[in-house]
Design a protein around this motif. Structure first.
Motif, mmCIF file in Angstrom:
data_model
loop_
_atom_site.group_PDB
_atom_site.id
_atom_site.type_symbol
_atom_site.label_atom_id
_atom_site.label_comp_id
_atom_site.label_asym_id
_atom_site.label_seq_id
_atom_site.Cartn_x
_atom_site.Cartn_y
_atom_site.Cartn_z
ATOM 1 N N GLU A 116 -6.956 30.411 0.541
ATOM 2 C CA GLU A 116 -8.036 31.034 1.293
ATOM 3 C C GLU A 116 -7.898 32.553 1.293
ATOM 4 O O GLU A 116 -8.874 33.281 1.117
ATOM 5 C CB GLU A 116 -8.028 30.520 2.727
ATOM 6 N N ALA A 117 -6.659 33.037 1.469
ATOM 7 C CA ALA A 117 -6.436 34.479 1.461
ATOM 8 C C ALA A 117 -6.772 35.062 0.104
ATOM 9 O O ALA A 117 -7.396 36.110 -0.006
ATOM 10 C CB ALA A 117 -4.983 34.781 1.830
ATOM 11 N N GLY A 118 -6.366 34.369 -0.951
ATOM 12 C CA GLY A 118 -6.627 34.888 -2.286
ATOM 13 C C GLY A 118 -8.105 34.963 -2.596
ATOM 14 O O GLY A 118 -8.575 35.928 -3.199
ATOM 15 N N SER A 119 -8.873 33.963 -2.169
ATOM 16 C CA SER A 119 -10.300 33.988 -2.457
ATOM 17 C C SER A 119 -11.001 35.089 -1.675
ATOM 18 O O SER A 119 -11.936 35.721 -2.165
ATOM 19 C CB SER A 119 -10.925 32.629 -2.123
ATOM 20 N N ALA A 120 -10.555 35.339 -0.443
ATOM 21 C CA ALA A 120 -11.152 36.420 0.336
ATOM 22 C C ALA A 120 -10.884 37.762 -0.324
ATOM 23 O O ALA A 120 -11.746 38.632 -0.387
ATOM 24 C CB ALA A 120 -10.592 36.412 1.765
ATOM 25 N N TRP A 121 -9.671 37.937 -0.831
ATOM 26 C CA TRP A 121 -9.320 39.180 -1.542
ATOM 27 C C TRP A 121 -10.209 39.356 -2.768
ATOM 28 O O TRP A 121 -10.702 40.438 -3.056
ATOM 29 C CB TRP A 121 -7.851 39.103 -1.944
ATOM 30 N N ALA A 122 -10.448 38.258 -3.470
ATOM 31 C CA ALA A 122 -11.236 38.332 -4.696
ATOM 32 C C ALA A 122 -12.688 38.698 -4.431
ATOM 33 O O ALA A 122 -13.369 39.234 -5.301
ATOM 34 C CB ALA A 122 -11.168 36.993 -5.440
ATOM 35 N N ARG A 123 -13.205 38.434 -3.230
ATOM 36 C CA ARG A 123 -14.610 38.713 -2.923
ATOM 37 C C ARG A 123 -14.840 40.139 -2.456
ATOM 38 O O ARG A 123 -15.958 40.507 -2.130
ATOM 39 C CB ARG A 123 -15.111 37.749 -1.832
ATOM 40 N N LYS A 137 -12.610 50.319 7.276
ATOM 41 C CA LYS A 137 -12.011 49.137 7.896
ATOM 42 C C LYS A 137 -10.827 48.644 7.061
ATOM 43 O O LYS A 137 -9.790 48.236 7.598
ATOM 44 C CB LYS A 137 -13.059 48.031 8.033
ATOM 45 N N ALA A 138 -10.961 48.700 5.741
ATOM 46 C CA ALA A 138 -9.875 48.273 4.866
ATOM 47 C C ALA A 138 -8.644 49.153 5.059
ATOM 48 O O ALA A 138 -7.508 48.663 5.084
ATOM 49 C CB ALA A 138 -10.332 48.322 3.410
ATOM 50 N N GLY A 139 -8.851 50.469 5.175
ATOM 51 C CA GLY A 139 -7.730 51.370 5.390
ATOM 52 C C GLY A 139 -7.006 51.081 6.688
ATOM 53 O O GLY A 139 -5.758 51.075 6.738
ATOM 54 N N GLU A 140 -7.763 50.815 7.744
ATOM 55 C CA GLU A 140 -7.151 50.484 9.027
ATOM 56 C C GLU A 140 -6.354 49.188 8.932
ATOM 57 O O GLU A 140 -5.249 49.072 9.476
ATOM 58 C CB GLU A 140 -8.240 50.356 10.100
ATOM 59 N N ARG A 141 -6.924 48.226 8.211
ATOM 60 C CA ARG A 141 -6.232 46.943 8.075
ATOM 61 C C ARG A 141 -4.970 47.085 7.234
ATOM 62 O O ARG A 141 -3.942 46.463 7.515
ATOM 63 C CB ARG A 141 -7.181 45.922 7.427
ATOM 64 N N LEU A 142 -5.028 47.926 6.194
ATOM 65 C CA LEU A 142 -3.848 48.118 5.362
ATOM 66 C C LEU A 142 -2.695 48.677 6.175
ATOM 67 O O LEU A 142 -1.548 48.238 6.032
ATOM 68 C CB LEU A 142 -4.167 49.058 4.195
ATOM 69 N N LEU A 143 -2.975 49.639 7.054
ATOM 70 C CA LEU A 143 -1.918 50.190 7.895
ATOM 71 C C LEU A 143 -1.327 49.104 8.790
ATOM 72 O O LEU A 143 -0.116 49.046 8.993
ATOM 73 C CB LEU A 143 -2.457 51.342 8.740
ATOM 74 N N HIS A 144 -2.207 48.242 9.316
ATOM 75 C CA HIS A 144 -1.720 47.127 10.135
ATOM 76 C C HIS A 144 -0.837 46.194 9.305
ATOM 77 O O HIS A 144 0.231 45.776 9.753
ATOM 78 C CB HIS A 144 -2.894 46.356 10.721
ATOM 79 N N MET A 196 -4.342 41.239 3.741
ATOM 80 C CA MET A 196 -5.654 41.873 3.627
ATOM 81 C C MET A 196 -6.750 40.854 3.338
ATOM 82 O O MET A 196 -7.815 40.882 3.934
ATOM 83 C CB MET A 196 -5.617 42.925 2.508
ATOM 84 N N GLY A 197 -6.476 39.938 2.439
ATOM 85 C CA GLY A 197 -7.471 38.951 2.081
ATOM 86 C C GLY A 197 -7.799 37.994 3.186
ATOM 87 O O GLY A 197 -8.937 37.582 3.364
ATOM 88 N N LEU A 200 -9.633 40.417 6.303
ATOM 89 C CA LEU A 200 -10.668 41.417 6.111
ATOM 90 C C LEU A 200 -11.705 40.892 5.107
ATOM 91 O O LEU A 200 -11.697 41.249 3.937
ATOM 92 C CB LEU A 200 -10.061 42.719 5.604
ATOM 93 N N ALA A 201 -12.565 40.020 5.573
ATOM 94 C CA ALA A 201 -13.628 39.499 4.704
ATOM 95 C C ALA A 201 -14.603 40.614 4.398
ATOM 96 O O ALA A 201 -14.806 41.525 5.198
ATOM 97 C CB ALA A 201 -14.337 38.353 5.404
ATOM 98 N N PRO A 202 -15.243 40.583 3.227
ATOM 99 C CA PRO A 202 -16.211 41.633 2.884
ATOM 100 C C PRO A 202 -17.350 41.731 3.898
ATOM 101 O O PRO A 202 -17.762 40.736 4.478
ATOM 102 C CB PRO A 202 -16.737 41.181 1.520
ATOM 103 N N LEU A 203 -17.817 42.942 4.123
ATOM 104 C CA LEU A 203 -18.950 43.139 5.015
ATOM 105 C C LEU A 203 -20.212 42.544 4.377
ATOM 106 O O LEU A 203 -20.400 42.611 3.172
ATOM 107 C CB LEU A 203 -19.152 44.632 5.272
ATOM 108 N N GLN A 204 -21.062 42.016 5.178
ATOM 109 C CA GLN A 204 -22.315 41.419 4.704
ATOM 110 C C GLN A 204 -23.413 42.491 4.674
ATOM 111 O O GLN A 204 -23.442 43.371 5.507
ATOM 112 C CB GLN A 204 -22.721 40.268 5.609
#
Length: 204
Positions: A116-123, A137-144, A196-197, A200-204
């Motif tokens: 599931e994590a891998g597929s979210a990363w791929a999207r 949002k991705a940058g904030e999540r990466l720091l986390h 991350m995957g 942090l799902a992609p924004l719609q």
């Protein structure tokens, strides 16, 4: 008055000049590496130990000052040596705080991200996307996610991917073998992708 030096003069020559009494050489080294070193220290310490960042940063430079007379490159660049000093101080702070600093998983089986994590990363959007909100949002999540890594893996990732040290220099800075540094970096990358995957799902 000291003779002006070119801006691209190598660090090692500046350090040698400083050891011989040229204080302006130290000022140039400090200006050149100040931002990168502070960022490295701050991100290694993480939010819980952020209050110690200034102390570690300043003490690292004091160690440079105190070691100037006996400093020798010994196969490592000045920058690698500088980050080694900082890494030692971060480990001291972690130990005083009671945190785990032993790299317990250097010999473990390879980390396997869940599907599931891998597929979210791929999207995720392509790197050239102009979706500013997503990348903020991705940058904030990466720091986390970085803060969730063991110190040994976080150090390897930051040195290689943020401070752009070659893997051989990462090994020198962490005072481990090349393969160990490579393993730590591989674990770090796999765990970051999973973190991350998965969160942090992609924004719609």
């Amino acid at each position: 008055m000291p003779t002006p030096r070119p801006d691209d003069e190598p660090d090692d020559l500046l350090m040698a000049a400083y050891a011989n009494g040229d204080d302006t050489a130290f000022e140039r080294l400090y200006a050149r590496h100040e931002a990168g070193l502070y960022r490295f220290v701050r991100r290694l310490l993480g939010p819980a130990l952020a209050a110690q960042a200034d102390e570690v940063f300043q003490d690292t430079w004091m160690r440079v000052v105190n070691a100037r007379k006996g400093w020798m490159p010994q196969g490592a660049s000045f920058r690698t040596w500088l980050f080694t000093l900082a890494h030692h101080r971060v480990i001291d702070v972690w130990r005083r705080s009671g945190r785990e600093v032993t790299p317990v998983d250097d010999g473990d089986a390879p980390w396997e991200p869940d599907a599931e994590a891998g597929s979210a990363w791929a999207r995720w959007p392509a790197p050239h996307t102009e979706d500013i909100a997503f990348w903020r949002k991705a940058g904030e999540r990466l720091l986390h996610c970085l803060d969730q890594l063991p110190l040994a893996q976080r150090s390897a990732f930051l040195l290689h991917h943020e401070d752009e040290l070659p893997l051989a220099d990462v090994a020198r800075a962490l005072e481990v073998g090349f393969e160990t540094a490579k393993t730590r970096l591989r674990y770090a990358m796999a765990k970051l992708r999973t973190c991350m995957g998965a969160h942090l799902a992609p924004l719609q």
